[in-house]
Motif scaffolding. Structure first.
Motif, PDB file in Angstrom:
ATOM      1  N   ASN A  77       0.812  -1.213   0.000  1.00 26.51           N
ATOM      2  CA  ASN A  77       0.000   0.000   0.000  1.00 26.51           C
ATOM      3  C   ASN A  77       0.845   1.263   0.000  1.00 26.51           C
ATOM      4  OD1 ASN A  77      -3.177  -0.489   0.372  1.00 26.51           O
ATOM      5  ND2 ASN A  77      -2.066  -2.183   1.314  1.00 26.51           N
ATOM      6  N   ASP A  80       1.599   1.720  -3.557  1.00 30.11           N
ATOM      7  CA  ASP A  80       0.383   2.172  -4.239  1.00 30.11           C
ATOM      8  C   ASP A  80      -0.059   3.565  -3.795  1.00 30.11           C
ATOM      9  OD1 ASP A  80       0.317  -0.232  -5.561  1.00 30.11           O
ATOM     10  OD2 ASP A  80      -1.201  -1.141  -4.265  1.00 30.11           O
ATOM     11  N   LYS A  81       0.717   4.167  -2.868  1.00 31.40           N
ATOM     12  CA  LYS A  81       0.462   5.511  -2.339  1.00 31.40           C
ATOM     13  C   LYS A  81      -0.873   5.619  -1.608  1.00 31.40           C
ATOM     14  CE  LYS A  81       3.504   7.899  -5.574  1.00 31.40           C
ATOM     15  NZ  LYS A  81       3.675   9.007  -6.531  1.00 31.40           N
ATOM     16  N   LYS A  82      -1.278   4.527  -0.972  1.00 33.87           N
ATOM     17  CA  LYS A  82      -2.467   4.552  -0.120  1.00 33.87           C
ATOM     18  C   LYS A  82      -2.098   4.819   1.341  1.00 33.87           C
ATOM     19  CE  LYS A  82      -5.316   1.595  -3.053  1.00 33.87           C
ATOM     20  NZ  LYS A  82      -6.147   0.362  -3.135  1.00 33.87           N
ATOM     21  N   PHE A  89      -2.405   7.705   6.377  1.00 36.53           N
ATOM     22  CA  PHE A  89      -3.132   7.031   5.303  1.00 36.53           C
ATOM     23  C   PHE A  89      -3.646   8.085   4.321  1.00 36.53           C
ATOM     24  CE2 PHE A  89      -3.361   4.166   8.872  1.00 36.53           C
ATOM     25  CZ  PHE A  89      -3.399   2.886   8.345  1.00 36.53           C
ATOM     26  N   SER A  90      -3.685   7.697   3.047  1.00 30.81           N
ATOM     27  CA  SER A  90      -4.218   8.572   2.012  1.00 30.81           C
ATOM     28  C   SER A  90      -5.579   8.110   1.509  1.00 30.81           C
ATOM     29  CB  SER A  90      -3.249   8.635   0.822  1.00 30.81           C
ATOM     30  OG  SER A  90      -1.969   9.028   1.242  1.00 30.81           O
ATOM     31  N   ASP A  91      -5.964   6.891   1.884  1.00 30.92           N
ATOM     32  CA  ASP A  91      -7.148   6.258   1.328  1.00 30.92           C
ATOM     33  C   ASP A  91      -8.010   5.714   2.464  1.00 30.92           C
ATOM     34  OD1 ASP A  91      -8.390   4.871  -1.266  1.00 30.92           O
ATOM     35  OD2 ASP A  91      -8.285   3.355   0.322  1.00 30.92           O
ATOM     36  N   ASP A  93     -10.559   3.561   2.466  1.00 28.50           N
ATOM     37  CA  ASP A  93     -10.748   2.107   2.446  1.00 28.50           C
ATOM     38  C   ASP A  93      -9.526   1.389   3.006  1.00 28.50           C
ATOM     39  OD1 ASP A  93     -13.296   2.250   1.396  1.00 28.50           O
ATOM     40  OD2 ASP A  93     -12.628   2.076  -0.680  1.00 28.50           O
ATOM     41  N   ALA A  94      -8.338   1.951   2.765  1.00 32.65           N
ATOM     42  CA  ALA A  94      -7.113   1.352   3.297  1.00 32.65           C
ATOM     43  C   ALA A  94      -7.094   1.428   4.824  1.00 32.65           C
ATOM     44  CB  ALA A  94      -5.883   2.040   2.710  1.00 32.65           C
ATOM     45  N   ASN A 142      -0.314  14.064   0.043  1.00 32.26           N
ATOM     46  CA  ASN A 142      -1.768  14.263   0.084  1.00 32.26           C
ATOM     47  C   ASN A 142      -2.157  15.687  -0.309  1.00 32.26           C
ATOM     48  OD1 ASN A 142      -2.187  11.603   0.893  1.00 32.26           O
ATOM     49  ND2 ASN A 142      -2.153  12.121   3.069  1.00 32.26           N
TER      50      ASN A 142
END
Length: 233
Positions: A77, A80-82, A89-91, A93-94, A142
């Protein structure tokens, strides 16, 4: 004034052990004060967080097998830059997947989101611009996406924090210096039940005060950020 997404943080609150807030909680994303359940120890390729790993393993009862699974998840992750360096965290769902997969047994975790006002973004982007082979900090990454804050019914504003960002991405909170009373007296701000500044204030004057090294704070750039808490995690 527009505000922009700086990141999600998975936080376990710790009671203060000093100052005016002794035995109280503060909903800050600073890992000087609270436990971040995603840290440098989560990634397989860094030795930075090995001492922290021992503490996390003991405090939250996670096995060596789970650590290996966390490392595999975090490495992917990160690529994947999540997730980003450090703790962020950038996401959404992650965040949910990480929390539910690796810490389902911990009931009192909070997912907090930070947003920076437009007036702060340019300075952060310039100050923490990646140099040479150094990768971008998660907050910088971000903010570079310029994701505007929206009215999300699953996210509630709980106040404002003043944070001092280190070159490595960690950051301090105003409460690291136990200066809530000082800020109240100098600038008329009030603190709420979350330990955060309750209302919008004259941030220009306050951050100027925090950034004056003669006042004794860490010699890092200080910024105001809006803190929200997720209700759906």
């Amino acid at each position: 004034m527009s505000s922009y997404f700086g990141g999600y943080y998975l936080i376990h609150l710790r009671k203060f052990d000093f100052g005016r807030l002794k035995d109280k909680f503060v909903y800050t994303c600073s890992d000087c004060i609270n436990d971040s359940l995603f840290g440098s120890w989560s990634l397989s390729w860094t030795t930075k967080g090995k001492d922290e790993l021992v503490s996390v393993s003991n405090d939250f009862k996670i096995s060596e097998q789970t650590i290996t699974e966390i490392n595999t998840w975090a490495d992917k992750n990160f690529n994947d830059k999540k997730v980003g360096w450090i703790n962020v965290f950038s996401d959404l769902d992650a965040v949910k997947e990480y929390r539910n997969r690796f810490f389902p047994h911990v009931n009192d975790l909070k997912v907090l989101t930070i947003y920076f006002p437009d007036s702060e973004v340019n300075d952060i982007m310039q100050t923490f611009m990646p140099k040479g082979t150094n990768g971008a900090l998660g907050i910088w990454q971000n903010l570079s996406l310029k994701i505007s804050e929206t009215d999300d019914i699953n996210e509630v504003l709980i106040g404002y924090d003043l944070i001092g960002i280190e070159s490595g991405g960690e950051f301090h909170s105003l409460h690291c210096h136990d200066i809530a009373d000082d800020l109240s007296n100098k600038f008329g701000v009030t603190f709420n039940k979350y330990g955060l500044i309750q209302e919008r204030a004259d941030w220009g004057r306050i951050t100027e005060y925090m950034n004056d090294e003669e006042n004794g704070f860490e010699p890092v750039p200080w910024y105001v950020c809006k803190v929200k808490m997720r209700l759906d995690t």
